[in-house]
Design a protein around this motif. Structure first.
Motif, short mmCIF file in Angstrom:
data_model
loop_
_atom_site.label_atom_id
_atom_site.label_comp_id
_atom_site.label_asym_id
_atom_site.label_seq_id
_atom_site.Cartn_x
_atom_site.Cartn_y
_atom_site.Cartn_z
N PHE A 59 0.80 -1.19 -0.10
CA PHE A 59 0.02 -0.07 0.09
C PHE A 59 0.75 1.30 0.08
CE2 PHE A 59 -1.94 3.36 2.53
CZ PHE A 59 -3.07 3.65 1.53
N PHE A 60 1.75 1.31 0.81
CA PHE A 60 2.75 2.57 0.92
C PHE A 60 3.70 2.82 -0.23
CE2 PHE A 60 1.77 2.09 5.52
CZ PHE A 60 1.41 3.57 5.81
N SER A 61 3.97 1.46 -0.69
CA SER A 61 4.88 1.40 -2.10
C SER A 61 4.05 2.05 -3.15
CB SER A 61 5.33 0.15 -2.30
OG SER A 61 5.85 0.27 -3.58
N LEU A 62 2.67 1.59 -3.24
CA LEU A 62 1.72 2.03 -4.43
C LEU A 62 1.48 3.54 -4.02
CD1 LEU A 62 -1.20 0.31 -5.66
CD2 LEU A 62 -1.75 2.50 -4.49
N GLN A 63 1.20 4.07 -2.81
CA GLN A 63 0.81 5.44 -2.61
C GLN A 63 2.05 6.47 -2.69
OE1 GLN A 63 -2.02 6.50 -1.85
NE2 GLN A 63 -2.45 4.36 -2.12
N GLY A 64 3.46 5.94 -2.68
CA GLY A 64 4.50 6.76 -3.06
C GLY A 64 4.65 6.82 -4.34
N PHE A 65 4.57 5.81 -5.18
CA PHE A 65 4.74 5.64 -6.44
C PHE A 65 3.73 6.62 -7.19
CE2 PHE A 65 3.96 3.58 -10.73
CZ PHE A 65 5.19 3.86 -11.46
N ALA A 66 2.21 6.46 -6.77
CA ALA A 66 1.29 7.42 -7.35
C ALA A 66 1.62 8.97 -7.05
CB ALA A 66 -0.01 7.06 -6.67
N GLN A 67 2.18 9.24 -5.95
CA GLN A 67 2.44 10.73 -5.77
C GLN A 67 3.60 11.03 -6.68
OE1 GLN A 67 3.17 10.74 -1.59
NE2 GLN A 67 1.13 10.35 -0.94
N LYS A 68 4.71 10.25 -7.10
CA LYS A 68 5.53 10.61 -7.91
C LYS A 68 5.37 10.46 -9.24
CE LYS A 68 9.22 8.81 -4.81
NZ LYS A 68 9.94 7.69 -4.54
N ASN A 69 4.22 9.88 -9.55
CA ASN A 69 3.91 9.83 -11.10
C ASN A 69 2.52 9.91 -11.35
OD1 ASN A 69 3.09 8.70 -13.67
ND2 ASN A 69 4.53 6.82 -13.45
N PRO A 70 2.13 11.18 -11.82
CA PRO A 70 0.81 11.83 -12.01
C PRO A 70 0.19 10.67 -12.94
CG PRO A 70 2.13 13.63 -12.23
CD PRO A 70 3.11 12.23 -12.04
N LEU A 71 0.77 10.07 -13.96
CA LEU A 71 -0.09 8.96 -14.71
C LEU A 71 -0.53 7.84 -13.96
CD1 LEU A 71 -0.81 8.04 -17.65
CD2 LEU A 71 1.53 7.06 -17.81
N THR A 72 0.17 7.44 -13.22
CA THR A 72 -0.39 6.15 -12.15
C THR A 72 -1.38 6.76 -11.20
OG1 THR A 72 1.88 5.24 -12.36
CG2 THR A 72 0.46 4.58 -10.53
N LYS A 73 -1.36 8.01 -10.72
CA LYS A 73 -2.24 8.39 -10.07
C LYS A 73 -3.59 8.72 -10.80
CE LYS A 73 -3.09 12.25 -6.69
NZ LYS A 73 -2.72 13.60 -6.01
N ALA A 74 -3.42 9.11 -12.18
CA ALA A 74 -4.63 8.95 -12.95
C ALA A 74 -5.42 7.75 -12.92
CB ALA A 74 -4.43 9.80 -14.26
N VAL A 75 -4.50 6.72 -13.00
CA VAL A 75 -4.78 5.32 -13.44
C VAL A 75 -5.70 4.71 -12.15
CG1 VAL A 75 -4.18 3.24 -13.75
CG2 VAL A 75 -3.05 4.80 -15.21
N GLN A 119 6.92 3.21 -16.80
CA GLN A 119 7.94 3.63 -15.59
C GLN A 119 7.38 2.58 -14.74
OE1 GLN A 119 7.60 7.57 -14.27
NE2 GLN A 119 8.84 7.31 -12.65
N THR A 120 8.56 1.96 -13.76
CA THR A 120 7.90 0.95 -12.71
C THR A 120 8.12 1.46 -11.30
OG1 THR A 120 10.21 -0.06 -12.71
CG2 THR A 120 8.45 -0.76 -14.11
N ASN A 121 7.50 1.06 -10.36
CA ASN A 121 7.75 1.32 -9.06
C ASN A 121 8.80 0.15 -8.36
OD1 ASN A 121 6.29 -0.63 -8.60
ND2 ASN A 121 4.67 0.32 -7.46
N SER A 122 9.14 0.17 -7.17
CA SER A 122 9.70 -0.68 -6.52
C SER A 122 9.15 -2.25 -6.78
CB SER A 122 10.06 -0.52 -4.96
OG SER A 122 8.78 -0.74 -4.27
N LEU A 123 7.99 -2.24 -7.12
CA LEU A 123 7.39 -3.57 -7.15
C LEU A 123 7.43 -4.00 -8.84
CD1 LEU A 123 4.30 -3.51 -4.88
CD2 LEU A 123 6.59 -4.75 -4.33
#
Length: 183
Positions: free
Chosen positions: A13-29, A50-54
């Motif tokens: 969850f925290f990894s997903l949240q951090g990635f979404a904050q850094k990547n507006p495209l993922t946040k929109a998804v 672009q990928t996150n830590s997972l």
């Protein structure tokens, strides 16, 4: 075991949240905002792959959410990699299969997703559809040419994993065998 699952879910969850904050495209998804996804892709500001830590990409999140509209936008407008592998070795097709998203699974295959791609324990999308008891998705994958006799690292085929009588019947229609019948 339960505490381990909770820790993994919290970390994800925290990894997903951090990635979404850094990547507006993922946040929109993640917000299901197809217009914003399309707009960001057109601006070419954000990398679709672009990928996150997972090792999750915006396409993986869209598939996981079952959002076929955003999946289509990411693939057709953004050129998203339909065969990207996440940290478990799964592809977007694996995720669609295990969640029973038949329409998305068919779409991904029609855009180059590999039916026989294996995750880290040699599971194919078909095996995941069978293990999670999604006969509609399993049937679609079989119709598209998935091999029902591919063994996993635990020496089990789709038929070995099948629990439901309808799933067993479906697999046998496609000449599925148990591992010990094959080897």
């Amino acid at each position: 075991m339960r505490n381990t699952k909770i820790v993994i879910i919290v970390l994800a969850f925290f990894s997903l949240q951090g990635f979404a904050q850094k990547n507006p495209l993922t946040k929109a998804v993640l917000n299901g905002n197809a217009k914003k996804v399309s707009s960001l892709i057109k601006k070419k500001k954000y990398l679709v792959n672009q990928t996150n830590s997972l090792k999750w990409t915006p396409l993986v999140y869209a598939v996981d959410a079952g959002n076929d509209t955003i999946v289509q936008i990411l693939v057709e407008q953004g050129g998203a990699d339909v065969n990207v592998k996440i940290n478990t070795g799964e592809t977007p097709l694996h995720i669609a299969a295990k969640k029973g998203y038949t329409k998305i699974a068919k779409y991904l295959v029609s855009h180059g997703a590999k039916l026989e791609e294996q995750d880290l324990i040699r599971q194919t999308p078909l095996i995941l559809a069978v293990r999670t008891n999604h006969p509609g998705t399993a049937k679609a994958l079989l119709e598209l040419g998935a091999n029902p006799n591919h063994p996993t690292s635990s020496r089990r085929t789709a038929l070995d994993w099948a629990q439901d009588s309808l799933m067993i019947q479906l697999l046998k229609q496609y000449k599925a065998k148990k591992y010990n019948e094959l080897y």
